[in-house]
Scaffold this active site. Structure first.
Site, PDB file in Angstrom:
ATOM      1  N   SER A  33       0.751  -1.281  -0.133  1.00  0.00           N
ATOM      2  CA  SER A  33      -0.027   0.238  -0.286  1.00  0.00           C
ATOM      3  C   SER A  33       0.801   1.514   0.150  1.00  0.00           C
ATOM      4  O   SER A  33       0.572   2.200  -0.007  1.00  0.00           O
ATOM      5  CB  SER A  33      -1.193   0.046   0.665  1.00  0.00           C
ATOM      6  OG  SER A  33      -2.036  -0.901   1.158  1.00  0.00           O
ATOM      7  N   LYS A  59       0.318   3.471  -2.658  1.00  0.00           N
ATOM      8  CA  LYS A  59      -0.335   4.067  -2.770  1.00  0.00           C
ATOM      9  C   LYS A  59      -0.021   6.034  -2.752  1.00  0.00           C
ATOM     10  O   LYS A  59      -1.175   6.642  -3.300  1.00  0.00           O
ATOM     11  CB  LYS A  59      -1.565   3.839  -1.974  1.00  0.00           C
ATOM     12  CG  LYS A  59      -2.427   2.260  -2.025  1.00  0.00           C
ATOM     13  CD  LYS A  59      -3.040   1.748  -0.802  1.00  0.00           C
ATOM     14  CE  LYS A  59      -3.837   0.363  -1.423  1.00  0.00           C
ATOM     15  NZ  LYS A  59      -4.842   0.030   0.162  1.00  0.00           N
ATOM     16  N   TYR A  98      -4.613   3.773   7.855  1.00  0.00           N
ATOM     17  CA  TYR A  98      -6.056   2.748   8.266  1.00  0.00           C
ATOM     18  C   TYR A  98      -7.052   3.156   9.406  1.00  0.00           C
ATOM     19  O   TYR A  98      -6.109   3.695  10.152  1.00  0.00           O
ATOM     20  CB  TYR A  98      -5.647   1.175   7.854  1.00  0.00           C
ATOM     21  CG  TYR A  98      -5.381   1.346   7.278  1.00  0.00           C
ATOM     22  CD1 TYR A  98      -5.669   0.974   5.816  1.00  0.00           C
ATOM     23  CD2 TYR A  98      -3.753   0.105   6.832  1.00  0.00           C
ATOM     24  CE1 TYR A  98      -4.628   0.884   4.481  1.00  0.00           C
ATOM     25  CE2 TYR A  98      -3.773  -0.430   5.427  1.00  0.00           C
ATOM     26  CZ  TYR A  98      -4.383   0.224   4.484  1.00  0.00           C
ATOM     27  OH  TYR A  98      -2.741  -0.278   3.318  1.00  0.00           O
ATOM     28  N   VAL A 121       1.328  -3.565   3.617  1.00  0.00           N
ATOM     29  CA  VAL A 121       1.102  -5.210   4.848  1.00  0.00           C
ATOM     30  C   VAL A 121       2.301  -5.892   4.564  1.00  0.00           C
ATOM     31  O   VAL A 121       2.734  -6.709   4.601  1.00  0.00           O
ATOM     32  CB  VAL A 121      -0.067  -6.579   4.627  1.00  0.00           C
ATOM     33  CG1 VAL A 121      -1.263  -5.177   5.080  1.00  0.00           C
ATOM     34  CG2 VAL A 121      -0.165  -6.140   2.797  1.00  0.00           C
TER      35      VAL A 121
HETATM   36  N1  GLU Z   1      -2.639  -5.557  -1.930  1.00  0.00           N
HETATM   37  C1  GLU Z   1      -3.150  -5.079  -0.605  1.00  0.00           C
HETATM   38  C2  GLU Z   1      -4.133  -5.030  -0.481  1.00  0.00           C
HETATM   39  O1  GLU Z   1      -4.617  -4.700  -1.705  1.00  0.00           O
HETATM   40  C3  GLU Z   1      -2.587  -3.337  -0.106  1.00  0.00           C
HETATM   41  C4  GLU Z   1      -3.264  -3.477   1.347  1.00  0.00           C
HETATM   42  C5  GLU Z   1      -2.248  -3.052   2.128  1.00  0.00           C
HETATM   43  O2  GLU Z   1      -0.882  -2.997   2.474  1.00  0.00           O
HETATM   44  O3  GLU Z   1      -1.840  -2.533   3.335  1.00  0.00           O
HETATM   45  O4  GLU Z   1      -4.950  -6.103   0.167  1.00  0.00           O
END
Ligand code: GLU
Length: 294
Positions: free
Chosen positions: A50, A53, A228, A246
């Site tokens: 993530s 992003k 989050y 993650v």
């Molecule tokens: N590719 C992971 C998902 O979509 C990213 C989630 C993350 O890194 O928090 O679940």
């Protein structure tokens, strides 16, 4: 950090990530005047997940500017990274660009501008901001998530039903899974974050990546939404804009001072790197870098 026995749990819902050694730990600080400090496994590549992003948000804002906020909000969600429930209440409009639904909507914007080249554009942008053409996508991680990403498929289909996605769901998800699977080491990631610490400018070329105003705003979204439902705790303890993944990485930005990347694969119950946050808390305390005061 080696003496700390508690490290959280490695993500296992993406099967390929479950194979990562939880004892890994790396940290790199790149200061705005170009000094680099490294510790631990700073050269070992990991899945940035993530953290990508932050860079897709930057690209999408570059393409459609503030119109992005008609599709995606910019408020903290207070719920898990893959939560579905909020989407129903809010008619398919994701709370922010860093929860999975919001990031999928952002990816869809990039895909609309560049239908055949979206993934290449994201990867090249990453290489550009990091000054490093060796950065690659880990195809096995992407395939692993593509095989098992049922929740993300649910989120994307749900948004599609509200008209929030323009492209076919499987195209958008394909690009999303692949940009999450970009592999970088802590040095490359800290280098990639420099423009956010430096008013939008890449300090090694002096070139503007984004305006100072936009860098400031991306940092604010990282502060409020980058972890989050652990974002409040991160702000309280570390006091810097940060984005976790993650894969166990965190990119943190000390505006005007430095870009920092840390990696420790074990996660806490909110899906954020357990030791990574502790390391950043110690670093910012020692350096007096919290944006809220020394
Ligand atoms: N590719 C992971 C998902 O979509 C990213 C989630 C993350 O890194 O928090 O679940």
């Amino acid at each position: 950090m080696a003496e700390r026995p508690e490290r959280g749990k490695v993500a296992s819902y993406i099967p390929e990530l479950a194979k990562i050694d939880p004892r890994k730990f790396g940290l790199v600080v790149v200061s705005n005047d170009g000094e680099i400090a490294v510790a631990g496994d700073s050269e070992a590549p990991f899945s940035i997940q993530s953290i990508s992003k932050v860079f897709t948000l930057t690209l999408a804002l570059g393409k459609i500017g503030d119109r992005l906020w008609q599709r995606v909000g910019r408020e903290p969600s207070g719920s898990a990274f893959n939560s579905i429930v909020q989407l129903e209440y809010e008619k398919g409009k994701p709370r922010n660009p860093f929860i999975n639904s919001g990031a999928i909507a952002v990816t869809d914007v990039i895909l609309s501008g560049q239908p055949r080249e979206a993934l290449g554009e994201i990867l090249r942008f990453m290489q550009f901001v990091a000054d490093d053409n060796a950065i690659k996508i880990d195809d096995e991680v992407a395939a692993s998530e593509q095989r098992t990403g049922y929740r993300n498929a649910a989120l994307a289909n749900y948004m599609k039903s509200f008209g929030v996605l323009d492209n076919p769901v499987h195209f958008t998800l394909g690009v999303y899974f692949h940009h999450c699977a970009i592999a970088m080491n802590c040095r490359q990631l800290a280098m990639a974050g420099r423009f956010l610490a430096n008013n939008g400018i890449n300090p090694s070329t002096g070139m503007s990546v984004v305006t100072p105003e936009r860098a400031k705003r991306i940092n604010s979204i990282m502060m409020m939404c980058g972890h989050y439902d652990g974002s409040g705790e991160f702000a309280y303890r570390v006091g810097l804009p940060g984005k976790s993944g993650v894969g166990g990485g965190i990119l943190a930005v000390a505006p005007g001072k430095a870009s920092i990347a840390v990696w420790s694969p074990g996660l806490d119950e909110t899906g954020n790197s357990y030791l990574g946050r502790i390391a950043l808390e110690q670093l910012t305390r020692r350096m007096g870098w919290s944006v809220f005061g020394a």
